[in-house]
Scaffold this motif. Structure first.
Motif, mmCIF file in Angstrom:
data_model
loop_
_atom_site.group_PDB
_atom_site.id
_atom_site.type_symbol
_atom_site.label_atom_id
_atom_site.label_comp_id
_atom_site.label_asym_id
_atom_site.label_seq_id
_atom_site.Cartn_x
_atom_site.Cartn_y
_atom_site.Cartn_z
ATOM 1 N N ASN A 138 7.148 -2.923 -22.089
ATOM 2 C CA ASN A 138 5.708 -2.770 -21.837
ATOM 3 C C ASN A 138 5.254 -3.520 -20.581
ATOM 4 O OD1 ASN A 138 5.481 -1.175 -24.132
ATOM 5 N ND2 ASN A 138 4.989 -2.923 -25.422
ATOM 6 N N CYS B 190 5.728 -6.526 -19.450
ATOM 7 C CA CYS B 190 5.076 -7.756 -19.897
ATOM 8 C C CYS B 190 5.392 -8.968 -19.030
ATOM 9 C CB CYS B 190 5.455 -8.057 -21.344
ATOM 10 S SG CYS B 190 7.180 -8.500 -21.548
ATOM 11 N N TYR C 260 6.627 -12.878 -26.108
ATOM 12 C CA TYR C 260 5.246 -13.318 -26.285
ATOM 13 C C TYR C 260 4.883 -13.261 -27.765
ATOM 14 C CZ TYR C 260 4.306 -13.189 -21.300
ATOM 15 O OH TYR C 260 4.315 -13.439 -19.962
ATOM 16 N N ASP D 260 6.092 -8.081 -27.152
ATOM 17 C CA ASP D 260 6.638 -7.742 -25.849
ATOM 18 C C ASP D 260 7.659 -8.800 -25.451
ATOM 19 O OD1 ASP D 260 4.932 -5.598 -25.766
ATOM 20 O OD2 ASP D 260 3.365 -6.676 -24.671
#
Length: 179
Positions: A45, A47, A71, A110
């Motif tokens: 994603n 991130c 995260y 992520d």
């Protein structure tokens, strides 16, 4: 202190913290950390955030071949992994990254994986093992020994103990003298 003031202090400390390494973004998926090349292998994603990474990065991660960042609740957590087949525990090797993400990262969090192209690892100190002196075991024992047993007077006899010449085998023959 209430929760709001504690969160403000933590945020202020994060903002005032100086990075421990010089980190800059290179071409495409390359990162330069203290003059060493890293490559972004996986970036779920999109991130990867350079500011968060530079705040959390510690030079101790330079000895690892892979750095995994995930995260959880808006906070970046970093973990180092080594190449497969090194003298590190299996849970700290490259093949265990997916297990780590499955077991320790938040579900659906992520994450990104960095590959260190110039690993600086410390040499592994090996323990020296002491070997026994096995010189005596190379030649069979062929000595004949006569002993006197000091049992009851009516049962005292002379014993002869010999060993056969088989290599590494302990076959004893005990002969008793008959009167």
């Amino acid at each position: 202190m209430d929760r709001k003031s504690i969160e403000d202090l933590v945020e202020e400390k994060r903002e005032n913290a100086k990075p421990l390494a010089h980190i800059k973004m290179g071409e495409q998926n390359n990162i330069l950390i203290n003059g060493h090349d890293y490559e972004i292998m996986d970036n779920q994603n999109d991130c990867f955030n350079l500011d968060d990474f530079s705040r959390q990065y510690n030079p101790i991660f330079s000895r690892y071949s892979y750095i995994v960042g995930d995260y959880g609740y808006g906070v970046l957590r970093l973990k180092g992994f080594s190449e497969d087949g090194t003298h590190t525990p299996l849970q700290n090797q490259f093949s265990a990254i997916n297990d780590y993400l499955y077991e320790y990262a938040n579900m659906g969090a992520d994450y990104f994986v960095l590959h260190n192209l110039e690993v600086k690892s410390k040499p592994i100190a090996t323990k020296k093992r002491h070997r026994r002196n096995r010189k005596n075991n190379r030649r069979p024992f062929i000595k004949e020994k006569v002993t006197t047993d000091k049992g009851p007077l009516n049962k005292r006899k002379r014993l002869t103990v010999t060993k056969s010449e088989g290599h590494g085998k302990r076959h004893f023959t005990i002969k008793q003298r008959e009167d």
